[in-house]
Design a protein around this motif. Structure first.
Motif, PDB file in Angstrom:
ATOM      1  N   ARG A 122     -12.131 -33.824  11.688  1.00 54.79           N
ATOM      2  CA  ARG A 122     -12.937 -34.989  12.043  1.00 54.79           C
ATOM      3  C   ARG A 122     -13.578 -34.726  13.394  1.00 54.79           C
ATOM      4  NH1 ARG A 122     -15.115 -37.976  15.526  1.00 54.79           N
ATOM      5  NH2 ARG A 122     -13.210 -37.610  16.728  1.00 54.79           N
ATOM      6  N   ILE A 128     -18.845 -30.210  14.749  1.00 59.58           N
ATOM      7  CA  ILE A 128     -18.832 -29.576  13.425  1.00 59.58           C
ATOM      8  C   ILE A 128     -19.827 -28.431  13.361  1.00 59.58           C
ATOM      9  CG2 ILE A 128     -19.163 -29.943  10.951  1.00 59.58           C
ATOM     10  CD1 ILE A 128     -16.632 -31.238  12.113  1.00 59.58           C
ATOM     11  N   SER A 132     -19.059 -24.432  12.799  1.00 59.65           N
ATOM     12  CA  SER A 132     -19.776 -23.739  11.724  1.00 59.65           C
ATOM     13  C   SER A 132     -20.513 -22.510  12.211  1.00 59.65           C
ATOM     14  CB  SER A 132     -20.774 -24.706  11.063  1.00 59.65           C
ATOM     15  OG  SER A 132     -20.126 -25.828  10.523  1.00 59.65           O
ATOM     16  N   ALA A 154     -22.165 -31.093   6.413  1.00 56.48           N
ATOM     17  CA  ALA A 154     -20.791 -31.397   6.008  1.00 56.48           C
ATOM     18  C   ALA A 154     -20.405 -30.640   4.743  1.00 56.48           C
ATOM     19  CB  ALA A 154     -20.627 -32.902   5.792  1.00 56.48           C
ATOM     20  N   PHE A 157     -19.937 -26.890   5.532  1.00 49.73           N
ATOM     21  CA  PHE A 157     -18.695 -26.636   6.272  1.00 49.73           C
ATOM     22  C   PHE A 157     -17.502 -26.692   5.331  1.00 49.73           C
ATOM     23  CE2 PHE A 157     -14.919 -28.104   8.489  1.00 49.73           C
ATOM     24  CZ  PHE A 157     -14.849 -27.239   9.578  1.00 49.73           C
ATOM     25  N   ALA A 158     -17.455 -27.715   4.487  1.00 44.41           N
ATOM     26  CA  ALA A 158     -16.323 -27.882   3.572  1.00 44.41           C
ATOM     27  C   ALA A 158     -16.254 -26.740   2.561  1.00 44.41           C
ATOM     28  CB  ALA A 158     -16.424 -29.230   2.857  1.00 44.41           C
ATOM     29  N   ALA A 165     -14.684 -32.152   5.599  1.00 39.99           N
ATOM     30  CA  ALA A 165     -15.426 -32.375   6.834  1.00 39.99           C
ATOM     31  C   ALA A 165     -15.707 -33.864   6.987  1.00 39.99           C
ATOM     32  CB  ALA A 165     -16.740 -31.603   6.813  1.00 39.99           C
ATOM     33  N   ILE A 167     -17.758 -36.060   9.573  1.00 44.72           N
ATOM     34  CA  ILE A 167     -18.671 -36.074  10.719  1.00 44.72           C
ATOM     35  C   ILE A 167     -18.987 -37.526  11.048  1.00 44.72           C
ATOM     36  CG2 ILE A 167     -20.864 -35.283  11.665  1.00 44.72           C
ATOM     37  CD1 ILE A 167     -20.945 -33.126   9.522  1.00 44.72           C
TER      38      ILE A 167
END
Length: 270
Positions: A122, A128, A132, A154, A157-158, A165, A167
């Protein structure tokens, strides 16, 4: 509506289970993080000494790691607790406060992500994007990154990490690499209270301790924080300001129920 219903159900699950949430967090917000967990219906423990963190996490339902006020001692405790949580299948939630601001924060975040399997990260958009590997500017622990196309950031990233993720920003974005939830609850006054991001992470951890679908848990935790801020602001009189808002934020968290989430939750699937 279905995603809102799942989040409402998650609150009932949390309140029934009253999960014990182990927090290794920062000294600026530790008190508020403990109280927000109590207010939502969980049970907090804030142990950070290396000699007991493995034992403490062993009896917990979730572990929240927050690197707001970094020091070598607590980083060692974070890693030890995280590894023990992994052994026991206990979800680990990571709040990479201020990553991107200094080389030490960057190295610490990388070490945690390399050595601990995380369920949810989070952070704000700057954090984030920094995790990344994207070039971003930072302003201490505050985000100055462009929030445009948060769903893409998001989801990527996941997918790349296998971590949900979450955000937080003007529109909160939660993704597990497939599903993407957008949350439009919240109020600008939340940014005037120290630690609302840390508290959101604590709420996410509390939901993860009760709900096995970590996308739903993260969405519910972030949404409850935003919604409570929204409701708290509505109760302020003309003479009341940020201090009263902070107190009323806790009041609203403690009063949340399924009906309020179904009526006031603003969650959509992207």
């Amino acid at each position: 509506m279905e995603i809102t219903r799942l989040c409402a159900n998650a609150l009932s699950e949390l309140q029934n289970k009253k999960p014990l949430v182990h927090n290794i967090t920062n000294y600026v917000t530790v008190h508020d993080c403990a109280n927000i967990i109590l207010a939502i219906g969980g049970s907090p423990v804030m142990a950070d000494d290396l000699h007991e963190v493995e034992d403490m996490v062993s009896i917990s339902s979730a572990l929240v790691i927050n690197m707001g006020t970094l020091n070598t001692r607590t980083v060692e405790s974070m890693i030890a607790a995280g590894k023990r949580a992994n052994e026991l299948g206990i979800p680990v939630i990571f709040d990479p406060v201020g990553v991107g601001a200094t080389p030490y924060r960057n190295a610490t975040a990388k070490k945690i992500m390399d050595e601990v399997k995380l369920a949810v990260v989070r952070g704000n958009m700057s954090e984030i994007k920094s995790l990344s590997g994207m070039a971003v500017q930072s302003k201490g622990v505050d985000s100055v990154a462009d929030e445009t196309d948060g769903a893409t950031v998001a989801r990527a990233f996941a997918r790349n990490t296998g971590i949900v993720a979450a955000i937080t920003g003007k529109t909160d974005v939660i993704s597990d690499g497939g599903r993407v939830c957008l949350i439009n609850n919240g109020h600008s006054l939340l940014s005037g209270v120290t630690g609302t991001g840390c508290m959101a992470s604590a709420l996410v951890g509390t939901f993860c301790g009760a709900v096995p679908d970590y996308l739903i848990a993260a969405t519910a935790g972030v949404m409850c924080m935003g919604l409570s801020g929204e409701l708290a602001e509505k109760t302020l009189s003309e003479t009341e300001g940020i201090g009263t808002f902070r107190v009323k934020l806790f009041d609203q968290i403690s009063r949340l129920n399924e009906e309020t989430i179904m009526k006031e939750g603003k969650i959509t699937l992207a």
